[in-house]
Design a protein around this motif. Structure first.
Motif, PDB file in Angstrom:
ATOM      1  N   TYR A  37       0.825  -1.214   0.000  1.00  0.00           N
ATOM      2  CA  TYR A  37       0.000   0.000   0.000  1.00  0.00           C
ATOM      3  C   TYR A  37       0.858   1.263   0.000  1.00  0.00           C
ATOM      4  O   TYR A  37       0.450   2.295   0.521  1.00  0.00           O
ATOM      5  CB  TYR A  37      -0.948  -0.013   1.209  1.00  0.00           C
ATOM      6  CG  TYR A  37      -1.882  -1.189   1.196  1.00  0.00           C
ATOM      7  CD1 TYR A  37      -2.984  -1.215   0.341  1.00  0.00           C
ATOM      8  CD2 TYR A  37      -1.655  -2.295   2.005  1.00  0.00           C
ATOM      9  CE1 TYR A  37      -3.836  -2.306   0.310  1.00  0.00           C
ATOM     10  CE2 TYR A  37      -2.500  -3.393   1.989  1.00  0.00           C
ATOM     11  CZ  TYR A  37      -3.594  -3.392   1.138  1.00  0.00           C
ATOM     12  OH  TYR A  37      -4.434  -4.473   1.102  1.00  0.00           O
ATOM     13  N   ASN A  38       2.023   1.180  -0.599  1.00  0.00           N
ATOM     14  CA  ASN A  38       2.916   2.331  -0.630  1.00  0.00           C
ATOM     15  C   ASN A  38       2.285   3.467  -1.445  1.00  0.00           C
ATOM     16  O   ASN A  38       1.718   3.244  -2.515  1.00  0.00           O
ATOM     17  CB  ASN A  38       4.257   1.935  -1.255  1.00  0.00           C
ATOM     18  CG  ASN A  38       5.339   2.965  -1.009  1.00  0.00           C
ATOM     19  OD1 ASN A  38       5.132   3.963  -0.329  1.00  0.00           O
ATOM     20  ND2 ASN A  38       6.516   2.731  -1.560  1.00  0.00           N
ATOM     21  N   CYS A  39       2.397   4.686  -0.921  1.00  0.00           N
ATOM     22  CA  CYS A  39       1.878   5.861  -1.617  1.00  0.00           C
ATOM     23  C   CYS A  39       2.921   6.969  -1.534  1.00  0.00           C
ATOM     24  O   CYS A  39       3.128   7.551  -0.461  1.00  0.00           O
ATOM     25  CB  CYS A  39       0.559   6.315  -1.004  1.00  0.00           C
ATOM     26  SG  CYS A  39      -0.223   7.673  -1.918  1.00  0.00           S
ATOM     27  N   VAL A  40       3.578   7.243  -2.653  1.00  0.00           N
ATOM     28  CA  VAL A  40       4.638   8.251  -2.715  1.00  0.00           C
ATOM     29  C   VAL A  40       4.021   9.581  -3.136  1.00  0.00           C
ATOM     30  O   VAL A  40       3.474   9.711  -4.232  1.00  0.00           O
ATOM     31  CB  VAL A  40       5.733   7.830  -3.708  1.00  0.00           C
ATOM     32  CG1 VAL A  40       6.777   8.925  -3.844  1.00  0.00           C
ATOM     33  CG2 VAL A  40       6.384   6.527  -3.255  1.00  0.00           C
ATOM     34  N   LEU A  41       4.107  10.564  -2.248  1.00  0.00           N
ATOM     35  CA  LEU A  41       3.505  11.867  -2.495  1.00  0.00           C
ATOM     36  C   LEU A  41       4.497  12.896  -3.014  1.00  0.00           C
ATOM     37  O   LEU A  41       4.083  13.928  -3.564  1.00  0.00           O
ATOM     38  CB  LEU A  41       2.883  12.411  -1.202  1.00  0.00           C
ATOM     39  CG  LEU A  41       1.750  11.590  -0.589  1.00  0.00           C
ATOM     40  CD1 LEU A  41       1.296  12.228   0.724  1.00  0.00           C
ATOM     41  CD2 LEU A  41       0.581  11.465  -1.550  1.00  0.00           C
ATOM     42  N   ASN A  57       7.064   9.120   1.304  1.00  0.00           N
ATOM     43  CA  ASN A  57       5.715   8.556   1.267  1.00  0.00           C
ATOM     44  C   ASN A  57       4.901   8.880   2.519  1.00  0.00           C
ATOM     45  O   ASN A  57       5.373   9.516   3.455  1.00  0.00           O
ATOM     46  CB  ASN A  57       5.770   7.039   1.028  1.00  0.00           C
ATOM     47  CG  ASN A  57       6.371   6.265   2.200  1.00  0.00           C
ATOM     48  OD1 ASN A  57       6.640   6.818   3.275  1.00  0.00           O
ATOM     49  ND2 ASN A  57       6.581   4.981   1.993  1.00  0.00           N
ATOM     50  N   ARG A  58       3.664   8.422   2.520  1.00  0.00           N
ATOM     51  CA  ARG A  58       2.745   8.695   3.624  1.00  0.00           C
ATOM     52  C   ARG A  58       3.159   7.999   4.910  1.00  0.00           C
ATOM     53  O   ARG A  58       2.721   8.389   5.989  1.00  0.00           O
ATOM     54  CB  ARG A  58       1.328   8.253   3.238  1.00  0.00           C
ATOM     55  CG  ARG A  58       0.608   9.249   2.356  1.00  0.00           C
ATOM     56  CD  ARG A  58      -0.798   8.795   2.037  1.00  0.00           C
ATOM     57  NE  ARG A  58      -1.518   9.822   1.281  1.00  0.00           N
ATOM     58  CZ  ARG A  58      -2.570   9.574   0.524  1.00  0.00           C
ATOM     59  NH1 ARG A  58      -3.015   8.339   0.401  1.00  0.00           N
ATOM     60  NH2 ARG A  58      -3.175  10.554  -0.120  1.00  0.00           N
ATOM     61  N   ALA A 107      -2.823   5.843  -9.135  1.00  0.00           N
ATOM     62  CA  ALA A 107      -2.905   7.305  -9.206  1.00  0.00           C
ATOM     63  C   ALA A 107      -1.495   7.859  -9.157  1.00  0.00           C
ATOM     64  O   ALA A 107      -0.636   7.329  -8.453  1.00  0.00           O
ATOM     65  CB  ALA A 107      -3.738   7.876  -8.067  1.00  0.00           C
ATOM     66  N   VAL A 108      -1.243   8.918  -9.916  1.00  0.00           N
ATOM     67  CA  VAL A 108       0.067   9.574  -9.951  1.00  0.00           C
ATOM     68  C   VAL A 108      -0.005  10.846  -9.111  1.00  0.00           C
ATOM     69  O   VAL A 108      -0.884  11.681  -9.318  1.00  0.00           O
ATOM     70  CB  VAL A 108       0.479   9.922 -11.397  1.00  0.00           C
ATOM     71  CG1 VAL A 108       1.729  10.792 -11.413  1.00  0.00           C
ATOM     72  CG2 VAL A 108       0.710   8.642 -12.200  1.00  0.00           C
ATOM     73  N   SER A 113       1.690   3.246  -5.548  1.00  0.00           N
ATOM     74  CA  SER A 113       2.269   1.945  -5.869  1.00  0.00           C
ATOM     75  C   SER A 113       3.635   1.883  -5.212  1.00  0.00           C
ATOM     76  O   SER A 113       4.125   2.874  -4.666  1.00  0.00           O
ATOM     77  CB  SER A 113       2.399   1.707  -7.382  1.00  0.00           C
ATOM     78  OG  SER A 113       3.563   2.312  -7.898  1.00  0.00           O
ATOM     79  N   ASN A 114       4.276   0.732  -5.291  1.00  0.00           N
ATOM     80  CA  ASN A 114       5.604   0.548  -4.703  1.00  0.00           C
ATOM     81  C   ASN A 114       6.709   0.742  -5.733  1.00  0.00           C
ATOM     82  O   ASN A 114       7.841   0.325  -5.510  1.00  0.00           O
ATOM     83  CB  ASN A 114       5.693  -0.864  -4.086  1.00  0.00           C
ATOM     84  CG  ASN A 114       6.917  -1.040  -3.210  1.00  0.00           C
ATOM     85  OD1 ASN A 114       7.288  -0.150  -2.452  1.00  0.00           O
ATOM     86  ND2 ASN A 114       7.572  -2.188  -3.332  1.00  0.00           N
ATOM     87  N   TRP A 115       6.395   1.392  -6.865  1.00  0.00           N
ATOM     88  CA  TRP A 115       7.360   1.527  -7.949  1.00  0.00           C
ATOM     89  C   TRP A 115       7.498   2.976  -8.388  1.00  0.00           C
ATOM     90  O   TRP A 115       6.524   3.733  -8.371  1.00  0.00           O
ATOM     91  CB  TRP A 115       6.920   0.697  -9.167  1.00  0.00           C
ATOM     92  CG  TRP A 115       6.852  -0.775  -8.904  1.00  0.00           C
ATOM     93  CD1 TRP A 115       5.799  -1.478  -8.382  1.00  0.00           C
ATOM     94  CD2 TRP A 115       7.879  -1.730  -9.147  1.00  0.00           C
ATOM     95  NE1 TRP A 115       6.113  -2.804  -8.294  1.00  0.00           N
ATOM     96  CE2 TRP A 115       7.382  -2.997  -8.750  1.00  0.00           C
ATOM     97  CE3 TRP A 115       9.169  -1.642  -9.675  1.00  0.00           C
ATOM     98  CZ2 TRP A 115       8.128  -4.156  -8.877  1.00  0.00           C
ATOM     99  CZ3 TRP A 115       9.917  -2.815  -9.790  1.00  0.00           C
ATOM    100  CH2 TRP A 115       9.400  -4.052  -9.392  1.00  0.00           C
TER     101      TRP A 115
END
Length: 348
Positions: free
Chosen positions: A20-24, A39-40, A294-295, A314-316
């Protein structure tokens, strides 16, 4: 049970972060040789860019610097030898050791965002824009205010008030011009010499841009000397700065969370698996399939090497070297030994 016994399984927590990685946020070092992503979950990832030139060569392991359970990395920028982090109610700096390629994981300085006496929550720092010539940082926050911060002494120089909801994006051009985008549906134009905003556009009020089912908010913006591009709930649109007229709109299908002028093109990403590049006349130039649902972030440079990184839910990280095609991907949380959870199980 002993009071010293941990109630959480670190291995399980790591698996949850992977899935559930989300890079902001992302940024690039002043040298152009290192990429930072946050990330969050409060983790900062560091990758050496030279390793990405030859995707067939083994890469150095990505470095992860945990900022703590209570920290959310909302935005990043880099100035001189500091990585600057925007989080919940605070902006802080981490010393970067270029020769070692290491981040000193202890705050060198921090600046707290003012809190109103009747405020219910601490305001998030949602976005940042740096004017390196004056050592000034502009931050857009959840209290509807944009602040100018002097990085020389950590002082909040002034505030810019006018928005009626929290700020999603901040950018500037030249020595005095600033722009901010808000949940209230407006983009405000500012001059550092004026207390009030000097102009406003509201894309949702233009019928051809309005998408009522997605809301009126403006989630991202970018400027150059003549043009402003913005989008959010309304469609991505191009505006002439001097006339403040909309000259073009773009058929990107999702809500817009990031946009920028990239060479002679316009980049856009948001709530869609694909990121896209358009010509100024609206013609689609590239349609990039990413791993994200989502980007939320994109950074790019042309020197010392052409490079772009696209990130989101994503984790990528999706890596582009020519701004036309996906060249490679970087996995952030890599599987650990013994991690045998299957793709089928990870969503259950």
């Amino acid at each position: 049970m002993s009071a010293l016994t941990s109630l959480r399984d670190p291995q399980f927590d790591y698996k949850i972060k992977r899935f559930y990685n989300c890079v902001l946020a992302q940024t690039i070092s002043s040298s152009g040789k290192f990429l930072f992503a946050g990330n969050r979950d409060g983790d900062i990832f560091v990758q050496k860019l030279n390793d990405l030139q030859n995707s067939e060569e083994p890469h150095e392991a990505i470095k992860i610097y945990a900022q703590g359970d209570e920290v959310e990395i909302n935005c990043l920028c880099f100035h001189r030898d500091f990585l600057i982090v925007g989080s919940i109610g605070v902006v802080y700096g981490l010393k970067w050791l270029e020769e070692k390629g290491e981040l000193v994981n202890k705050r060198s300085w921090e600046i707290k965002i003012p809190i109103e006496a009747d405020a219910i929550e601490v305001p998030d720092v949602n976005c940042m824009w740096l004017r390196p010539e004056t050592d000034c940082l502009f931050v857009g926050c959840g209290d509807n205010v944009m602040y100018e911060i002097s990085l020389e002494d950590g002082r909040i120089v002034r505030d810019f008030k006018g928005h009626e909801d929290y700020i999603h994006g901040v950018c500037g051009f030249g020595p005095n011009k600033l722009y901010s985008a808000s949940e209230d549906g407006s983009v405000r134009f500012w001059s550092c010499n004026e207390k009030e905003s000097v102009g406003i556009i509201e894309p949702y009020k233009k019928e051809s841009l309005n998408r009522p089912e997605m809301g009126k908010w403006v989630g991202a913006l970018a400027v150059n000397d003549d043009w402003l591009v913005c989008g959010g709930g309304p469609k991505l649109s191009l505006w002439h700065l001097r006339t403040m007229e909309c000259t073009n709109e773009f058929p990107y299908p999702g809500k817009v969370h990031v946009c920028d002028f990239v060479e002679d093109m316009i980049f856009v990403g948001g709530e869609h698996t694909n990121a896209q590049f358009y010509a100024m006349n609206g013609k689609l130039r590239a349609d990039i399939k990413t791993e994200n649902t989502a980007v939320y972030s994109a950074v790019w440079q042309v020197e010392p090497q052409r490079f772009m990184s696209i990130a989101g839910f994503s984790n990528w990280l999706s890596i582009l070297n020519d701004f036309r095609f996906l060249d490679s991907k970087i996995e952030l949380y890599v599987p650990k030994e013994g991690d045998e959870i299957s793709d089928e199980k990870k969503y259950n």
